[in-house]
Motif scaffolding. Sequence first.
Motif, short mmCIF file in Angstrom:
data_model
loop_
_atom_site.label_atom_id
_atom_site.label_comp_id
_atom_site.label_asym_id
_atom_site.label_seq_id
_atom_site.Cartn_x
_atom_site.Cartn_y
_atom_site.Cartn_z
N ASP A 1 -47.07 5.75 3.38
CA ASP A 1 -46.07 5.79 4.34
C ASP A 1 -44.59 6.27 3.71
O ASP A 1 -43.65 6.49 4.68
CB ASP A 1 -45.78 4.52 5.06
CG ASP A 1 -45.46 3.30 4.14
OD1 ASP A 1 -46.11 3.29 2.79
OD2 ASP A 1 -44.54 2.49 4.38
N ILE A 2 -44.63 6.23 2.37
CA ILE A 2 -43.41 6.37 1.77
C ILE A 2 -42.67 7.75 1.99
O ILE A 2 -41.26 7.55 2.64
CB ILE A 2 -43.30 6.17 0.25
CG1 ILE A 2 -43.60 4.91 -0.27
CG2 ILE A 2 -41.82 6.61 -0.39
CD1 ILE A 2 -43.86 4.41 -1.54
N TYR B 1 -37.33 0.46 -1.06
CA TYR B 1 -38.54 0.44 -0.32
C TYR B 1 -39.85 1.01 -1.29
O TYR B 1 -40.95 0.34 -1.09
CB TYR B 1 -38.48 1.89 0.73
CG TYR B 1 -39.73 1.72 1.91
CD1 TYR B 1 -39.59 0.59 2.92
CD2 TYR B 1 -40.60 2.33 1.67
CE1 TYR B 1 -40.49 0.67 3.70
CE2 TYR B 1 -41.69 2.49 2.71
CZ TYR B 1 -41.60 1.26 3.64
OH TYR B 1 -42.58 1.29 4.48
N TRP C 1 -38.38 -5.61 7.57
CA TRP C 1 -38.23 -4.13 7.14
C TRP C 1 -36.91 -3.43 8.01
O TRP C 1 -36.27 -2.64 7.50
CB TRP C 1 -39.39 -3.42 7.44
CG TRP C 1 -40.41 -3.56 6.17
CD1 TRP C 1 -41.56 -3.90 6.52
CD2 TRP C 1 -40.29 -3.49 5.01
NE1 TRP C 1 -42.32 -4.26 5.23
CE2 TRP C 1 -41.60 -3.76 4.31
CE3 TRP C 1 -39.31 -2.85 4.11
CZ2 TRP C 1 -41.69 -3.56 2.83
CZ3 TRP C 1 -39.49 -2.65 2.71
CH2 TRP C 1 -40.94 -3.13 2.19
N TYR D 1 -51.66 -4.86 3.95
CA TYR D 1 -51.20 -6.05 3.07
C TYR D 1 -51.82 -7.29 3.09
O TYR D 1 -52.37 -7.65 2.18
CB TYR D 1 -49.87 -5.87 2.74
CG TYR D 1 -49.05 -7.07 1.82
CD1 TYR D 1 -49.33 -6.76 0.50
CD2 TYR D 1 -48.54 -8.14 2.51
CE1 TYR D 1 -48.54 -7.66 -0.52
CE2 TYR D 1 -48.14 -9.08 1.52
CZ TYR D 1 -48.24 -8.90 0.14
OH TYR D 1 -47.63 -9.84 -0.64
N LYS E 1 -48.53 -0.96 7.54
CA LYS E 1 -48.36 -1.18 6.04
C LYS E 1 -48.54 -2.85 5.88
O LYS E 1 -49.49 -3.15 5.16
CB LYS E 1 -47.02 -1.12 5.69
CG LYS E 1 -46.73 -0.96 4.29
CD LYS E 1 -45.21 -0.70 4.01
CE LYS E 1 -44.80 -0.83 2.63
NZ LYS E 1 -45.23 0.40 1.90
N MET F 1 -46.08 -4.89 -3.55
CA MET F 1 -47.12 -5.24 -2.56
C MET F 1 -48.35 -4.91 -3.30
O MET F 1 -49.38 -5.49 -3.32
CB MET F 1 -46.78 -4.57 -1.24
CG MET F 1 -45.70 -5.11 -0.43
SD MET F 1 -45.40 -4.15 1.06
CE MET F 1 -46.58 -4.43 2.15
N SER G 1 -42.69 -1.64 -2.30
CA SER G 1 -44.22 -1.18 -1.95
C SER G 1 -45.08 -1.36 -3.34
O SER G 1 -46.23 -1.78 -3.25
CB SER G 1 -44.24 0.38 -1.66
OG SER G 1 -43.52 0.53 -0.33
N LEU H 1 -50.86 1.49 0.54
CA LEU H 1 -49.50 1.04 0.77
C LEU H 1 -48.53 2.06 0.10
O LEU H 1 -47.09 1.58 0.60
CB LEU H 1 -49.59 -0.37 -0.22
CG LEU H 1 -50.41 -1.33 0.12
CD1 LEU H 1 -50.40 -2.55 -0.70
CD2 LEU H 1 -49.81 -2.21 1.48
N PHE H 2 -48.82 3.03 -0.31
CA PHE H 2 -47.71 3.89 -0.66
C PHE H 2 -47.80 5.25 0.25
O PHE H 2 -46.96 6.04 0.10
CB PHE H 2 -48.15 4.46 -2.18
CG PHE H 2 -48.08 3.46 -3.21
CD1 PHE H 2 -46.75 2.82 -3.32
CD2 PHE H 2 -49.14 3.15 -3.90
CE1 PHE H 2 -46.70 1.74 -4.46
CE2 PHE H 2 -49.14 2.05 -4.86
CZ PHE H 2 -47.89 1.59 -5.19
#
Length: 609
Positions: free
Chosen positions: A122-123, A69, A46, A25, A21, A76, A73, A119-120
């Motif tokens: 992994d949520i 989180y 994190w 970024y 991530k 970011m 995100s 960037l989203f």
Amino acid sequence: MKRIRNMNKTPYILTIIFAIKMGVYYSLIKVNKLEIVLITLSILMWMVLFRCFSKSGQKKNKIIFMLLYVSFSILMFSDVMYFNYYNDTVSIKQFMQITAVLAVPKSFIATLIPAGFILFLDIPVVYYYFKKEVKKDKCKGVIRNTYILIGCFSVLFTIIISNPFKSVGLEIVRKNEFFMNHINDLYDSITTYNYDSEIEVEEIINIIEEDTDIIKEIRYNGIAKGKNLIVIQLEAFQNFVINKEYNNQEITPNINNLIKNDSIYFDRYFFNVGKGNTSDAEFTSLNSIYPVLDGECYRLYGQNVFKGLPWLLKEEGYSTFAVHGYKKDFWNRADAYPNQGFDMFYAMEELEQDEIIGMGISDKSVYKQLIPILDDVDEPFFAFVISLTSHHPFVLDEQYKTIELLEEDKETKFGNYLETIRYADEAVGQLISDLIENDLYDDTIIALYGDHHGLNYAMQDSNLQIDEFIGRDYDFDEMFRIPLVIHIPGSDITETISTTGGQIDFFPTIANLMGMEIKHPYIMGQDLVNARDGFVAFTSYLGEGSFVFNDIFFEVSREGIFEGSRAWKVATNTEVDYNMYYDEYEKAILRKDISREILRNDIIRDFHE
Ligand code: GP9
Ligand code: MN
């Protein structure tokens, strides 16, 4: 084997997820120094957050952690989008500007970069592992460790943010590491809010006086005295289209024509807007004060008292008004204009909305509607007209397109840009004809300049096409260059002035031509007709400390510090040693600091009778 199976794999998997991530970024915000250090610090941060919330075993913490989180995100993602456009990450100070972004959804969508959505991804995975950890509920004994971790991190944050040893490495971490950068920004915003004046008024006047070049012979002073003035601020109008042919066609035939007769054309003129783009171009041109990084001047300092171009002309007996084909509240214009010295504002709500192109009323319609207004007001007048049709993302219906594009440029941003620029030029041509037809031309001087770039060098979506068109590498010096044309009918002056300058110099330059004395000392620019050396400091799209000085363009380093900056000769791409320009780098910062002090303290108020 059994031991491996029983081992808690969560921290390892999460480390990998956080590393990917943060790697994505930092590469999207184009960090190019200490990436490994930054990624490691972010992973640790994190992990601390994860540990704090998962190990206390409470269910509500699951919601708080996931909210945090997801919010981080989104932050970011916003950084990535903002960086793509502004060459900078998001600041809490610009939060109020969200309305300006929402007002131009097409423009916003056109700046989105799909990679940002990674960037989203992994949520859901992080959520899965978080749930797993919470279930274990082994809170006791771990909490103490967590507090120790938080303590250590607080100390680390304090050291990095205060940077007591002025270390370049720490500065890089402070400016770029995701958490440090935003905590630092928060701290900065709070301290700015509780701000105490840093520079005394006398000191400001001394600095300005010391830096003012005394010129003996003043050229063209008062040659346009008493004439009407129309200023047209042209949306997204860059200089590289002027006097140029594309596919055997002039892009801007009308403005080129204007330049050929009774005009002074400034071909080394740069924009210096802050976060208020168009509105800051207006503000800095009208007042010769640098805009600020914190937001648009019309909103932050809209209630200050000014004594810029509209005020000065008003005091000379001019009718002063602004005309613009978009909503009057946008950029807080309706509130700010009276304090700028405008008697009237003809915005979208006051004008006939008979032809809408893109964001608002078309330039041709607005200019048509300007004629009866000019006929109606008492002379002399000052009309400040802000064009709009050439606004990003440069969409024009077929019927308005008059330039023949090469096959490879069709349906590209570069091609679309040329089409809207041609339209904006035709609108200027139509206005000139209408002024002549209505006997308004002979006694009126017409100044035209671009508000800011249309094609963003940092976004790199049109750079190759521009390279080919201009015959060298497109870079910030060309992106920042806009035309200024001052057309004085009957003057017999046809001249190109190549002294470096910009919007900051507009007010003193016009004041000289119109033979007016500026009645306060807070002027950051100079009269470009008579100036010898030129200097402009930048605010947006380049870091604080960036400037253009004569033929040298200086881009401060990615970290905002002098080390690692870049300097080159304007319009040549020839790199020069940036170390030679430390004094100018300091001057750029000082000029901006002084401007901020003038605005924060509303100093010009004292000059009103
Ligand atoms: C809106 C227009 C555009 O009124 O001036 O502003 P911009 O988005 O270019 O700053
Ligand atoms: Mn604009």
